[in-house]
Motif scaffolding. Structure first.
Motif, PDB file in Angstrom:
ATOM      1  N   MET A   1       0.844  -1.188   0.000  1.00 37.58           N
ATOM      2  CA  MET A   1       0.000   0.000   0.000  1.00 37.58           C
ATOM      3  C   MET A   1       0.883   1.244   0.000  1.00 37.58           C
ATOM      4  N   GLY A   2       0.487   2.234  -0.739  1.00 39.12           N
ATOM      5  CA  GLY A   2       1.260   3.465  -0.837  1.00 39.12           C
ATOM      6  C   GLY A   2       0.928   4.444   0.267  1.00 39.12           C
ATOM      7  N   PRO A   3       1.537   5.596   0.214  1.00 38.22           N
ATOM      8  CA  PRO A   3       1.344   6.607   1.256  1.00 38.22           C
ATOM      9  C   PRO A   3       0.049   7.387   1.081  1.00 38.22           C
ATOM     10  N   VAL A   4      -0.349   8.037   2.145  1.00 38.86           N
ATOM     11  CA  VAL A   4      -1.395   9.046   2.053  1.00 38.86           C
ATOM     12  C   VAL A   4      -0.674  10.358   1.745  1.00 38.86           C
ATOM     13  N   ILE A   5      -1.202  11.093   0.802  1.00 36.60           N
ATOM     14  CA  ILE A   5      -0.615  12.374   0.439  1.00 36.60           C
ATOM     15  C   ILE A   5      -1.534  13.470   0.940  1.00 36.60           C
TER      16      ILE A   5
END
Length: 187
Positions: A1-5
Motif C-alpha cells: 500500500m502506498g502513502p497518504v498524500i
C-alpha cells in the motif's frame, strides 16, 4: 500500500516581488483538480482516489503579513503530516513557502514561473523560453528516490487565461502525487 498524500493550501503572496495574487491559487488549483472537465488519472495510469490516496487538509490560516509566524505554521503542518506517515503536497502561494521545509532526500518544488507562458500564462513573471509542461512531466517521471514532499507555487489566478495555468497545476498535482506513490518504498 502506498502513502497518504496530504494536500495543504498556503494562501500567501507576501513575498511576491511584482503582482500579488498567488494567495488565490490553492482554490483555483483545487477547482481544476476536481473539475468534471478533467480526470484524476496520471500518465502512469495511477488514479487519484483509486490508486493514490490524496487527502485534502484545506488551507492553513496564514496571516500573510508575518513571515516568521507563517513559516512556523507551514513547518508545523509539514511536520505533522510527516509524523502521520503522510507526504505533504503544498499548494502555494508564492515561492517563499518552500523555504521553511527544504529537508530530506527528494523535495520537488515547481515554480510555475519556470514554465513557458504559452503553457502557463497565469503567473506574475512570465518567462518566454521556459520549460514546456511535457519537459517538467518528464523530469518528475525520472525521479526514483523517495519523495518527502512537494510544492507547486506562483499561480496567479488573476492573470490566468481560461484557467490554463490552474489546469497545468492540477496536472502537476496528479503527476507528483502518482510519483510519490510509486517511489514510496524507495529509500
Amino acid at each position: 500500500m502506498g502513502p497518504v498524500i496530504h494536500l495543504i493550501g498556503l494562501l500567501t503572496d507576501q513575498n511576491s516581488s511584482f503582482a500579488r495574487g498567488a494567495a488565490l491559487a490553492p482554490p483555483a488549483i483545487r477547482a481544476a483538480l476536481w473539475s468534471d472537465r478533467g480526470n484524476l488519472s496520471a500518465q502512469s495510469g495511477l488514479e487519484i482516489g483509486t490508486d493514490v490516496m490524496l487527502k485534502d487538509l484545506g488551507d492553513l490560516p496564514l496571516s500573510d503579513d508575518d513571515c516568521a509566524a507563517d513559516d512556523a505554521l507551514i513547518l508545523r503542518a509539514v511536520t505533522e503530516s510527516m509524523e502521520a506517515d503522510a507526504i505533504p503536497l503544498l499548494l502555494g502561494g508564492d515561492h517563499a513557502v518552500t523555504h521553511p521545509i527544504l529537508d530530506g532526500p527528494l523535495y520537488i518544488s515547481v515554480d510555475l514561473h519556470g514554465i513557458d507562458p504559452s503553457e502557463a500564462p497565469g503567473v506574475a513573471h512570465p518567462e518566454p523560453g521556459g520549460l514546456t509542461v511535457r519537459e517538467v512531466l518528464s523530469i518528475i517521471a525520472k525521479q526514483r528516490a523517495r519523495i518527502v514532499g512537494a510544492d507547486i507555487v506562483e499561480l496567479n489566478p488573476a492573470r490566468d487565461v481560461n484557467d490554463i495555468t490552474a489546469i497545468v497545476a492540477a496536472k502537476l498535482v496528479r503527476e507528483i502525487a502518482a510519483q510519490m506513490h510509486q517511489n514510496y518504498d524507495h529509500i
